[in-house]
Design an enzyme around this catalytic site. Sequence first.
Site, PDB file in Angstrom:
ATOM      1  N   PRO A 211       0.842  -1.215   0.000  1.00  0.00           N
ATOM      2  CA  PRO A 211       0.000   0.000   0.000  1.00  0.00           C
ATOM      3  C   PRO A 211       0.871   1.257   0.000  1.00  0.00           C
ATOM      4  O   PRO A 211       1.767   1.398   0.818  1.00  0.00           O
ATOM      5  CB  PRO A 211      -0.784  -0.115   1.304  1.00  0.00           C
ATOM      6  CG  PRO A 211      -0.642  -1.536   1.740  1.00  0.00           C
ATOM      7  CD  PRO A 211       0.663  -2.021   1.198  1.00  0.00           C
ATOM      8  N   GLU A 212       0.619   2.137  -0.934  1.00  0.00           N
ATOM      9  CA  GLU A 212       1.351   3.398  -1.031  1.00  0.00           C
ATOM     10  C   GLU A 212       0.441   4.518  -0.519  1.00  0.00           C
ATOM     11  O   GLU A 212      -0.708   4.274  -0.175  1.00  0.00           O
ATOM     12  CB  GLU A 212       1.736   3.652  -2.499  1.00  0.00           C
ATOM     13  CG  GLU A 212       2.693   2.622  -3.080  1.00  0.00           C
ATOM     14  CD  GLU A 212       4.131   2.807  -2.592  1.00  0.00           C
ATOM     15  OE1 GLU A 212       4.413   3.809  -1.898  1.00  0.00           O
ATOM     16  OE2 GLU A 212       4.962   1.948  -2.906  1.00  0.00           O
TER      17      GLU A 212
END
Length: 271
Positions: free
Chosen positions: A2-3
């Site tokens: 997840p960014e």
Amino acid sequence: MPELPEVETTRRGIAPHVSGVRVVAVIVRRRDLRQPVSKSVAAIAGRRVTGVRRRAKYLLLEIDDGSTLLIHLGMSGSLRVAAAAQPWKPHDHLGITLANGKQLRFHDPRRFGLVLHLTGDPLAHQLLEKLGPEPLEDGFTTAHLAAACAKRSAAIKPVIMDSKVVVGVGNIYASEALFRARIRPRTAARHISKPRLAKLVAAIRAVLTESIAAGGTTLRDFLHSTGEPGYFKQRLFVYQRKGEPCRVCGTAIRHAVLGQRATYWCPHCQK
Ligand SMILES: [Zn+2]
């Protein structure tokens, strides 16, 4: 992984379900994440969630006693809102049961995530205190980036991926922003002119904003599962496009490893 856009999308997705709602119970099924889940998480039972904030890739669940749940999704974590009665999935490690019949569930197969209960100012916590400015807030200016670059003989790409310079610019976004600013990833940071750095600041803001609007690049499921790939992925100019024609000039996209990260650029468009 997840960014920042996925974390922000998660924040927007869960906030309406948890903000202003009382916590009934906290169920910890597995405590051994990157750091052990704080024993004191149970103390938020009976308290109300006042809001959900984001700092870098951390989510901060604010509780009405002034404490905070600090959550990081690590490599493979996700948060979703389920009905409290819904069966648990494998790797659902923690659930926060809410007075509205819902349960916020933390899911993390690789267990690099984090759930800590903090009292006091969460931004002063050692994980957050040294972080650089948010890329979409006022503190991330050309002057700030120029000051960071002036001291660096390093290539520009690892500089913009350094969370002490600016947070949340992951590998995909660094590659795409450098393409849009027409700067080669390997260019020495201190040799880039201020007008070009201004373009880079604008490009970083643009790629992150567009990705958030599209719901992140990699996130498929936080509330609903559609199985559809993120829209942003179809609009990438260079990332993971080795050998494919540049969408602007047709030149084959180049690939190299820079600072141990896969790096992509167009040798014609980027100087
Ligand atoms: Zn090109």
